[in-house]
Each structure stands twice: as structure tokens, then as C-alpha cells.
Design an enzyme around this catalytic site. Structure first.
Site, PDB file in Angstrom:
ATOM      1  N   THR A   1      -2.811   6.319   4.802  1.00 41.55           N
ATOM      2  CA  THR A   1      -2.775   5.253   3.839  1.00 41.55           C
ATOM      3  C   THR A   1      -4.231   4.589   3.909  1.00 41.55           C
ATOM      4  O   THR A   1      -4.880   4.990   4.671  1.00 41.55           O
ATOM      5  CB  THR A   1      -1.706   4.072   4.149  1.00 41.55           C
ATOM      6  OG1 THR A   1      -1.516   3.007   3.184  1.00 41.55           O
ATOM      7  CG2 THR A   1      -1.953   3.489   5.460  1.00 41.55           C
TER       8      THR A   1
ATOM      9  N   SER B   1       2.911   6.335  -3.706  1.00 46.45           N
ATOM     10  CA  SER B   1       2.171   5.205  -3.931  1.00 46.45           C
ATOM     11  C   SER B   1       1.802   5.189  -5.455  1.00 46.45           C
ATOM     12  O   SER B   1       1.873   5.907  -6.051  1.00 46.45           O
ATOM     13  CB  SER B   1       0.748   5.651  -3.326  1.00 46.45           C
ATOM     14  OG  SER B   1      -0.045   4.390  -3.559  1.00 46.45           O
TER      15      SER B   1
ATOM     16  N   ASP C   1       0.746  -1.290   0.007  1.00 42.38           N
ATOM     17  CA  ASP C   1       0.101  -0.146   0.045  1.00 42.38           C
ATOM     18  C   ASP C   1       0.910   1.309   0.017  1.00 42.38           C
ATOM     19  O   ASP C   1       2.042   1.045  -0.072  1.00 42.38           O
ATOM     20  CB  ASP C   1      -1.052  -0.120   1.100  1.00 42.38           C
ATOM     21  CG  ASP C   1      -2.177   0.628   0.780  1.00 42.38           C
ATOM     22  OD1 ASP C   1      -3.138   0.230   1.521  1.00 42.38           O
ATOM     23  OD2 ASP C   1      -2.246   1.512   0.234  1.00 42.38           O
ATOM     24  N   THR C   2       0.092   2.342   0.099  1.00 39.11           N
ATOM     25  CA  THR C   2       1.081   3.716   0.081  1.00 39.11           C
ATOM     26  C   THR C   2       2.348   3.618   1.409  1.00 39.11           C
ATOM     27  O   THR C   2       1.642   3.036   2.385  1.00 39.11           O
ATOM     28  CB  THR C   2      -0.021   4.879   0.507  1.00 39.11           C
ATOM     29  OG1 THR C   2      -1.103   4.806  -0.482  1.00 39.11           O
ATOM     30  CG2 THR C   2       0.677   6.289   0.571  1.00 39.11           C
ATOM     31  N   VAL C   3       3.241   4.106   0.882  1.00 38.83           N
ATOM     32  CA  VAL C   3       4.393   3.996   1.980  1.00 38.83           C
ATOM     33  C   VAL C   3       4.508   5.578   2.541  1.00 38.83           C
ATOM     34  O   VAL C   3       4.347   6.597   1.787  1.00 38.83           O
ATOM     35  CB  VAL C   3       5.788   3.626   1.462  1.00 38.83           C
ATOM     36  CG1 VAL C   3       5.482   2.285   1.250  1.00 38.83           C
ATOM     37  CG2 VAL C   3       6.060   4.252   0.044  1.00 38.83           C
TER      38      VAL C   3
END
Length: 316
Positions: free
Chosen positions: A198, A166, A147-149
Site C-alpha cells: 500500500t 483500491s 488507503d489500499t486494502v
């Protein structure tokens, strides 16, 4: 952040989730406690979108002498052209596709095709539609580690910076922009608070979660424990938010760095409504990063947030 973008294990930079067209399109942003913000969205052919974001941020600090206002947000072809003008190497889009991303693309494409085929059946077969949708939801949740970091940093003077990167949700529409590129929903930084989020970008955008968390912490400063305020915000402003009333599944996560200058302490907090969330931190006193994964029971996912914190110390 570059290390995370270079890893095929994360959904950022190389190895990002593929769009419905099978391409990598990245979102990234950065905000600092002195009020600056920069972002790129739906950008192709750059291994490290966060480097482009940093160049935009530098341009704001050192604007061109021709009087033009430097940009804060660049998207699509314009972002790629800016990167090239800055001397950042462009790559073939296919070189950003990892083996794992290809496997996920094929798996989710098959699920979508099955779902579309099932929808053409008669109303007597609606149970099949539900079973296919449930199968897709379960498999997407199993891969939620990709997922988004987000990264939050603080220097010895107490200055804060937050960065997000992301590749977006799997099988997204070409040109789709997620919360990782948006101020207030993806990241928010003030003098003593930094937030990175996130989860489902569309839900995070509608709830402006990053800024909402910061606002609530500022409003309750000194009257309640920050982690309790954070937990309540995740419940009332995300899970129970009226704008998400029609959403059956509500997926979000956030990390927060809360600085209390009076006590020379820093509280690292995180919360998620997803099945799991990975958090890592490191201070000047650490020889190695400390990492952990927290999990929610299946019956609590998207219904009850898991919220926790770690107290740290800093010296200016």
C-alpha cells in the site's frame, strides 16, 4: 475483501477516493501460490471489483473451449463489460460515492485550486507556494488511513492467496492505474511467501516492492531473521532506492505472510514508512479478529521504516 470494499471507511469499492472528474474508478488484483494472477483497473460501476477479479481467476482455471486464451488483466470499459457478461450487477457510478469521499474531494480540490493560484504569483512569493504544498501534504497524510486494502490468506494445506483493492489516490487522472492492479508492485505470492503493498502507487510501481520483498526473503532464508530482512528491504530498496532520489516524501506499507514449513510456523510481518498503518489478523484458533495500529513519529515518516512481526502456528 468484499467486507472491506463495502465499508465507507476504506478506499476500496464503495467510498473510494474520487478522480479529478469526481468519479469512482477501482483497481483490484489477486494472486495465488500456484502461480495464477488476475486484475482489473480503472473499473467503474461495480461495488466489488474483487468479485470480478475472482471471476477472471476462475476463467483461467477453466478456460473456454473455443481455444481462446483467458485474460489476466482487464481495464476500463472492457472490465465493466466482462462483469456484466458474468452476471455481476452494475450500479450507477454515483451510488458508489460516499459522503466522506465527497468531503475529501471538495477539500483537496480547494487545495489544488489554491496551489494553482499561488503558482501564478511572482517568484518573490515562492514561500506561499511551499506553504500551500506543505498544507496539502499534511492533510493527505492525516487521511492516510484511507488507503489500499490488502488481504493474505492461507488454508490448512498451506496454500496462499493475496488480494488487493483500491480506489487510487485522491484527484487522480481518469484512467490512472495504481499498484493495486499490478503484479510485482502490488502483490506477489510464492509457495511460502505472500506480499501485499500500500502507499504511493507510482513509487511502488517504480520499485517493484512486493516482488523485491519476496526475493530478499527467499535469498536470505535461514541465514537471518525474516523481520530483519524485511526491514532492510524497506530501507534499501524503497527509502534509499535510487529511482526515488528526487522524491521528497516516500510512502509505502506492506504486509507479509512468511511460512516456514519445517517449524510449522507462520510469521505475519508488516512495515510502513507512512505515519500509521492498521493491521488485523485471525487464525482458526481465534474467536475474533485481532487488530492493531502502529505509528511513526513525524520526523521519521518516509525516512525510517517501522517494521514488526507476530509469530503464528499452523497445522496441516
Amino acid at each position: 475483501m468484499k467486507v472491506l470494499e463495502d465499508s465507507s471507511l476504506t478506499n476500496a469499492g464503495y467510498g473510494s477516493s474520487l478522480s479529478i472528474d469526481g468519479d469512482v474508478e477501482c483497481d483490484a488484483s489477486m494472486m495465488t501460490s500456484d502461480g495464477y494472477f488476475a486484475a482489473v483497473a480503472a473499473m467503474r460501476c461495480v461495488y466489488n471489483p474483487i468479485v470480478v477479479v475472482h471471476r477472471i481467476l476462475n476463467l483461467q482455471h477453466h478456460p473456454p473451449k473455443d481455444g481462446r486464451i483467458p485474460p489476466s488483466f482487464l481495464a476500463g470499459e472492457g472490465a465493466t463489460r466482462f462483469a456484466e457478461e458474468q452476471g455481476i450487477t452494475l450500479v450507477e457510478s454515483t451510488t458508489m460515492v460516499s459522503e466522506n469521499a465527497t468531503k475529501n474531494f471538495n477539500k483537496y480540490s480547494k487545495i489544488v485550486q489554491q496551489h494553482r493560484g499561488t503558482k501564478r504569483k511572482t517568484e518573490a512569493d515562492t514561500s506561499d507556494v511551499f506553504s500551500v504544498k506543505q498544507s496539502a501534504d499534511n492533510q493527505l497524510e492525516e487521511s492516510s488511513v484511507m488507503d489500499t486494502v490488502g488481504v493474505i490468506c492461507m488454508d490448512r494445506e498451506g496454500n496462499l492467496a493475496c488480494a488487493l483493492s483500491s480506489g487510487g489516490i485522491a484527484l487522480k487522472h481518469s484512467g490512472r492505474v495504481g499498484q493495486a492492479a499490478l503484479i510485482g508492485s502490488g502483490c506477489w505470492v510464492e509457495k511460502n511467501i505472500a506480499v501485499a503493498t500500500t502507499g504511493c502507487g507510482e513509487q511502488l510501481m517504480r520499485t517493484l516492492l512486493a516482488k523485491t520483498v519476496s526475493d530478499d526473503l527467499q535469498a536470505a532464508s535461514g541465514s537471518c531473521q525474516p523481520v530483519d530482512v524485511f526491514n532492510q528491504t524497506m530501507k534499501s530498496s524503497f527509502i534509499d532506492n535510487p529511482v526515488l532520489v528526487k522524491d521528497d516524501v516516500k510512502l509505502a506499507g506492506a504486509i507479509v505472510l512468511y511460512v516456514n514449513p519445517e517449524s510449522s510456523s507462520v510469521e505475519l510481518m508488516w512495515s510502513h514508512t507512512t505515519k500509521s498503518m492498521c493491521v488485523s489478523y485471525m487464525t482458526a484458533e481465534c474467536t475474533h479478529p485481532q487488530s492493531l495500529v502502529t505509528r511513526l513519529a513525524s520526523d521519521k515518516v518516509s525516512r525510517v521504516p517501522f517494521t514488526s512481526s507476530i509469530g503464528l502456528r499452523f497445522e496441516t
